[in-house]
Each structure stands twice: as C-alpha cells, then as structure tokens.
Scaffold this motif. Structure first.
Motif, short mmCIF file in Angstrom:
data_model
loop_
_atom_site.label_atom_id
_atom_site.label_comp_id
_atom_site.label_asym_id
_atom_site.label_seq_id
_atom_site.Cartn_x
_atom_site.Cartn_y
_atom_site.Cartn_z
N PHE A 200 0.79 -1.24 0.00
CA PHE A 200 0.00 0.00 0.00
C PHE A 200 0.82 1.28 0.00
N LEU A 201 1.99 1.28 0.65
CA LEU A 201 2.65 2.55 0.97
C LEU A 201 3.72 2.94 -0.04
N SER A 202 3.64 4.16 -0.51
CA SER A 202 4.74 4.79 -1.23
C SER A 202 5.26 5.90 -0.33
N PRO A 203 6.49 6.36 -0.57
CA PRO A 203 7.02 7.43 0.27
C PRO A 203 6.05 8.62 0.35
N ASP A 204 5.88 9.14 1.56
CA ASP A 204 5.04 10.30 1.85
C ASP A 204 3.54 10.02 1.84
N ASP A 205 3.15 8.78 1.62
CA ASP A 205 1.76 8.41 1.89
C ASP A 205 1.50 8.47 3.39
N THR A 206 0.22 8.41 3.75
CA THR A 206 -0.16 8.51 5.16
C THR A 206 -0.77 7.19 5.65
N ALA A 207 -0.30 6.74 6.80
CA ALA A 207 -0.92 5.61 7.49
C ALA A 207 -1.55 6.15 8.77
N LEU A 208 -2.78 5.73 9.05
CA LEU A 208 -3.42 6.15 10.31
C LEU A 208 -3.15 5.09 11.37
N VAL A 209 -2.60 5.52 12.48
CA VAL A 209 -2.30 4.61 13.60
C VAL A 209 -2.71 5.28 14.90
N THR A 210 -2.93 4.46 15.93
CA THR A 210 -3.24 5.04 17.24
C THR A 210 -1.96 5.60 17.85
N TRP A 211 -2.16 6.48 18.81
CA TRP A 211 -1.04 7.08 19.56
C TRP A 211 -1.18 6.58 20.99
N PRO A 212 -0.45 5.66 21.54
CA PRO A 212 0.64 4.89 20.95
C PRO A 212 0.13 3.72 20.12
N THR A 213 1.07 3.04 19.45
CA THR A 213 0.72 1.83 18.69
C THR A 213 1.86 0.82 18.79
N TYR A 214 1.64 -0.35 18.19
CA TYR A 214 2.66 -1.42 18.23
C TYR A 214 3.94 -0.95 17.52
N LEU A 215 5.04 -0.97 18.24
CA LEU A 215 6.33 -0.53 17.71
C LEU A 215 6.71 -1.30 16.44
N GLY A 216 6.46 -2.60 16.43
CA GLY A 216 6.82 -3.42 15.28
C GLY A 216 6.06 -3.02 14.02
N ALA A 217 4.84 -2.51 14.19
CA ALA A 217 4.09 -2.03 13.03
C ALA A 217 4.75 -0.78 12.46
N LEU A 218 5.14 0.14 13.35
CA LEU A 218 5.83 1.34 12.88
C LEU A 218 7.12 0.96 12.14
N GLN A 219 7.85 -0.02 12.69
CA GLN A 219 9.09 -0.45 12.04
C GLN A 219 8.82 -1.03 10.66
#
Lengths: 405, 405
Positions: free
Chosen positions: A114-133
């Motif tokens: 799904f992601l290209s550079p500068d696309d946006t992902a919606l995540v909770t604050w905080p979220t799973y660190l491994g997902a961010l990685q």
C-alpha cells in the motif's frame, strides 16, 4: 565507501528497532524484567511439537515437509484457520487465507503493497512498535487515529495527506489488549473506525495478535466480522485481519496469517513469492497438527496462567505505586501501560531502574509515531515469574518515588 | 472498491511470478517435467532432520527453540557458516553473517535497502527470475551486465541511469551454474565485474545458491574472495555473498545467509527485525545440527546423483535434438539452457509439448529483464528420475521437429 552512505536515509527510518538491542542486554538473571513482550516458555506445548515433528518427518511426508511449497501456504493449516475464523464470526474460505512468517511479516507485506514514500498511514497514539518499524521501510508519514473519539473529519485527514504529497492508504490498529496499552476498544468504537475507513475509502488492518488471550469480560465482534455484517461477504469487505500463532502455541516457528478479501490475498501471494517463496513447509505441517491436537486446551491453560500474573501485577501496582501514577486494567493480553506524572522521562527512568533497582521495562516513547509519550512506560506480565511480580513492582515504585522531577 | 485499484501498479510489476502458478499445473504424474528448479526429495537427509528436531525439542532446549530469537540469527549456525566461508577462501566472523529465510529473502532485503523507484540494477540477460521478482517490488529499471565482454563504459551506465531518474545501485549475478543458463564465469570475468563495480562505486551481489553442486572442473575463486584479495578484509569489500541451504540440505526449512561487510549486515539486521523479527528459531537450531552432522557427506552424495542426471540429459540432447538447436554444458547446478532457432517461441512450444507429448520445461523469456529470449527454454535435470530423462528429451525433440516455424 560511498555506496554505503547511499542507503542511509532508509536505514535511518528503522532506528526505533534498536530498542530491541537494548532489551537483550537487560535479560540478565538478577534483573526482574517487565520489558520483553514474549510468552512464557514454560507454557509452550513442547511435547505436542516434538510428536508433530516426528510424525511429519516419517517416510510418507518427509519429502513434502522438507521441500519448497506453494506461497499461499499449506492447505490443511489454512482450513484449520478457516474453522477458527468461523468460531469468531468470520465466514470465509481457504482462498481468503495467506500463511505468513509471523503476523509481523503480514504487516511488512501490507506496507509494501500500500505505501509509497510520503503516503499517510493512520495509527493510534501509541501503537505497536513493530508495526511502525514494518511500515517505516516504505517511508510513510503517520496521522493519528482516535478510536475513542477525537478523530479529524475525513476531509481533514485527506487534506493533510495531500499536503504531505501522498494519500491516506490505510488505518492500522490492535483492537484487543493492544500492545502497548493493554486496552480494548468496544463495538461502537469499532463501528466508528469502519465509518471513517468507508468515508476515506481505505482498508482497515486489524492486528489480532493477542485476541485469544482474554481473561475477563465478553469479546466484542472483530472489526472484520462487523465489516462483513455491513457488506455481506468477506470478499466485499475492506478489513484485513492479521492473526498469529505466536502468543498461543509458540513464536519460534514464526507462523501467522492474513484473512481478507480474495483479490487482496492474491496480490499478497505474489508479494510472498517475491520475498521468500514460502513460509517453511515443515513448520506449517507441524503447526497444523499441533493446533488440531492442543489449541482447544492450550488457550484455557494460558488464560489461567496469564490471568494470575495480570492480577498479581495490578495488585502490586495498587499496593506500591505513589500518587500521581496511573495505569490501564487490561482484560487480556500481556501488557499494562503506566502513565507517570508530567516531567518524568521513561528512558531516563529505565537507566536508573536497571542500575539501582535491577528492574526493567520499556519506555513508552518508542510506541508513539510522533515521539511523544515520554512520561509513559510499558510493563509486561506474561514473562516474569508470578512470584517475582510484587517484588519487581515494589522496586520500580521505589525508583519512581526517588526520581520525582 | 477503489482502494483495491490503488496498488495496481506495484502488483503489476510482480506478474512474472505467475509462471510459478503455471508450473504447478504441470506437476502431473504422466508428465515428464524438466520445469521445476527444485531438489530431488529422495536425496533429503530426512533421518538427520528427524534426529535433530527430536534433540532440539528435548527438555534443555525446547524453551529456546520455540521462542522468539535475535534477528541476526542463531550464533552456532552463523559460526558453522563462518567455517564454511573459510573453506571457500573467505575469512570472516559471525558479525559478517545474517541468517535469512532462504537466499530469496536476502535478495528481497537487498532490493529494499538499495532500490528506490527508477533506480538501475545491473543484471545478466538472462538472470534468475526470482531475483527480478524480488527487485521488482522496489520498481527499478534494469541495465545489462555482460560478464563475458560487451559491458558499456561506466560513464554510459551512469548516464543511462541518470536519464531514467535514478542511479546505478548494484550489480547482481550468479557466477556459478547460473539459473537459468547453467553457465559459470571464469576468474577473469569475475575480476571484470569487480572492476566495473569499482568504477561505478556499487556493491556486487553474488548469488551462490548452486555453488556446492560442482560435477567437473575446478572452482574459480568466489567474487567475494577476489574482492577481499583486493581490499584486504571483508569489512572493506563491496561484495555481498548470498548463500543457501536449500540446494544442499533442504529447502523446506527456508534457510540461507548473507555474508558481507559488518556495517552492511547491521543495516540488514534492522530490515530483518522490521520484516519478520527472526528466521524460525527451531529451524536454525536444527539446521546447525544437521549441517554439522551430514553436510560433508551429503554434498558428495548429491554431486554423484545430479552428475548422473546431467550426463543423461546432455547425452539425450546430443542423441535426439535436431540441427539448429544448441545448449549449454554446465559443470554443476540444476539447469541446461537450450537455444532454439530464431522464430521459435518457448511459451507456444510449452503449450504444444504439454498437450501432445506430456513433457514440460520453462520458456526462457521470463528470465530476461527486457522480455527478449523468446527462442530459449530452461531444462531442469535435478528433479526428473534419471531413467526418464532420455524419454523426455526424445519427446521434446519430436515436438521441436514438428514445430519448425
């Protein structure tokens, strides 16, 4: 050499994962560690695994078990998962299931798709660190998903994404006993996430790693089940369900799955082929046998053991923590999330806690896509021995008391 | 749904892998298949694997085997690989080794580390299809690497890459018994690849999946060994060596490795963490024991068996093929590469061969980054029974004779 410098930008985005390196150092015997987020190995069904590897390596199946196999995964394991999905209210078929090498790999593939550079992902604050990685490899920006109210309007999310040079590609969340907070969102909040996703026309990634580990209360329907109730079938739904065997049977085989609309699964199968051909054949055959043999008894066994540990941790927090410290009361999973008074810094506290009190945890900041959350820490209760939890929390409370900013 | 259409471009780049789907259909019992590129399962050391899984799941190590583990890989397996690398003239330490889930995963990680859209990768014409698939996820263009002479000047490669909007990021090749051609490049050609890489200041990815399977002749030094001879140490070298257990011990555990300069390995460890945390712990512990116990006897056993199959195929080609058809004479590996007269189309020939003669192979075009090579086909000799090879080649020759364009 110059060529080494060229990949600096992408590698830079991955730095957050160095926290794992830090945590390895902390697994020293005299430390009471609330740091790792891993299951208690004393609870692994080791003899069921030994039986299954022996059987699978018998003359009839050894050639298949040791060979390459299809990228979508071992059909009997996918059929077992179909039955498990039906139990949680998700009617689907094996063409809706891709086997992944842990649910972490599912997150990586979804980032890649799904992601290209500068696309946006919606995540909770905080979220799973491994997902961010996993997502960081594809260089997105993040915007904040607020399932408990306070979402922006769809137009505002869309405008912010466009201003950053991309578009909103998906919403990611762990609705049950989230890592790191331990919190669960209710049915109304789940419907709200689907409303937002519909308005933005984006998929929802539902990470269910901890879902089977519920210690009290009734489970709300999964987001995928709610989506199917709206759309009529999984193939018309926009929710991508990531499941895992790591927290129920064992993480060492690295086995998880994605359950989603068949057209999406077909694309992910191509990504799987290109990335590692197939998840290890032998492990899939073994996990199928082990799941069939012990899943139904293993989950209640884990629930009893981890519930006792959670209760010990909540009781110890109540007993020892000074005023001004608050924490979540998770109905399942592996984590309690602690908020310290403003001015505390979790990373500095960790250094002091390890040195002076031999107790460890994970500072909360790494779980925030914007680097906020300095005054939060994550405590794991699945791994420490139940009879060390009170002592560990008492030590931690002492360090907090001595460290008031 | 619209969101499904948004990932079309990236998925489109992965279409080449659908050939694998085609090939699955061909594994029917009455077909003599020269199509797959997989080892003969009759030669797997199954009892050594059964012993190792039993031992590893014993009381002392089961908890470790079934748990998460460090992303760089199981240290004793990395130490075993260090000893193997020393045997082939590459002095290194365990910090130069990353365990990957098959060498395919290594190629994916290297694509992820180096390639941005419109960058250039240098590959041979033809090259390993799985490498093109792995790299395609990162949307590069390709330029042609000619180890046997005919390279462009470094400036011309650089200018072509810049004109396409990126830069040359690496050269990729399989120097020994390449998939699909079976050909090996000599020491002078290897030095030439390093000269070009130095002039362009790019890394060289040396894919050695088939390296241990040499049936005749003396092995030239690996490109990494030649690079170390120039630079003095692996940490100063630019060659990234991808190794595999799939062709020697078994592919079903999905185990390979990358051996390279330590700063590069450190970056790849971060990618590994983000993509699947770790290669399955239990499989790494088992592969270490199996490699230690049987590698030294298993490789000569494979060499004897596959040499006989190669000899049977070369003799059958000599016996049956009509004039105008030529083929390679590989010193190792699993493949013979056949060039048909101009005007033949490998894909059309495959359809006819399967239908009328019940014999299968892989059309060559998929292995060319520019889609050329229509008149080439790849024949695999590791998988078919040795006593079916002559019959299969006779059938294929008949179809070719009847299909002259």
């Amino acid at each position: 050499m110059d060529w080494e410098k060229r990949y600096a930008r992408r590698a830079e985005r991955m730095r957050a994962s160095e926290i794992r390196e830090l945590l390895k150092l902390l697994d020293q015997p005299d430390i009471i560690s609330f740091a790792g987020g891993i299951p208690d190995p004393a609870l692994f069904p080791a003899s069921a695994f030994a039986d299954a590897y022996r059987d699978v390596l018998g003359a009839e199946t050894a050639g298949t078990a040791l060979q390459y196999s299809v990228s979508e995964g071992y059909a009997p394991l996918r059929a077992w998962i179909v039955a498990r999905m039906a139990e949680i209210g998700v009617p689907c078929g094996i063409d809706n299931i891709l086997i992944t090498s842990g649910s972490q790999q599912g997150l990586d593939y979804l980032g890649k798709l799904f992601l290209s550079p500068d696309d946006t992902a919606l995540v909770t604050w905080p979220t799973y660190l491994g997902a961010l990685q996993a997502f960081n490899s594809y260089e997105p920006r993040y915007d904040r998903l607020n399932p408990d109210g306070g979402n922006m309007t769809p137009a505002a999310y869309r405008d912010a994404a466009a201003a950053a040079g991309g578009s909103v590609k998906f919403a990611y969340l762990t609705p049950d006993f989230a890592n790191p907070t331990g919190e669960t969102i209710d049915r109304t909040q789940r419907e709200g996430v689907l409303d937002l996703a519909e308005a933005l026309d984006i998929p929802v990634i539902e990470d269910t790693a901890y879902l089977p580990l519920r210690y009290d209360g009734a489970a709300p329907p999964s987001i995928l089940a709610l989506d199917i109730a709206r759309t009529g079938s999984i193939d018309a739904s926009r929710t991508i369900f990531c499941g895992s065997f790591s927290k129920t049977l064992a993480p060492g085989l690295r086995l998880g799955w994605i359950c989603a609309a068949e057209p999406l699964i077909r694309k992910l199968v191509l990504i799987k082929q290109a990335s590692d051909l197939n998840t290890p054949t032998i492990n899939q055959m073994v996990m199928h046998r082990v799941a069939d043999a012990v899943y139904a008894t293993q989950v209640p066994r884990l629930v009893a053991a981890y519930r006792a540990k959670r209760d010990a941790m909540l009781a110890a927090l109540e007993r020892h923590m000074p005023a001004g410290v608050s924490w979540t009361r998770p109905e399942g999973g592996m984590f309690v999330w602690v908020t310290l008074p403003e001015g505390f810094d979790g990373a500095a506290l960790l250094a002091r806690a390890v040195e002076s009190a031999r107790v460890a945890f994970v500072p909360g900041r790494a779980f925030f896509a914007d680097g906020s959350g300095a005054n939060t820490i994550r405590l794991n209760f699945s791994m420490p021995p139940v009879d060390r939890i009170d002592e560990g929390i008492a030590r931690l409370a002492g360090v907090i008391r001595d460290s008031r900013p």
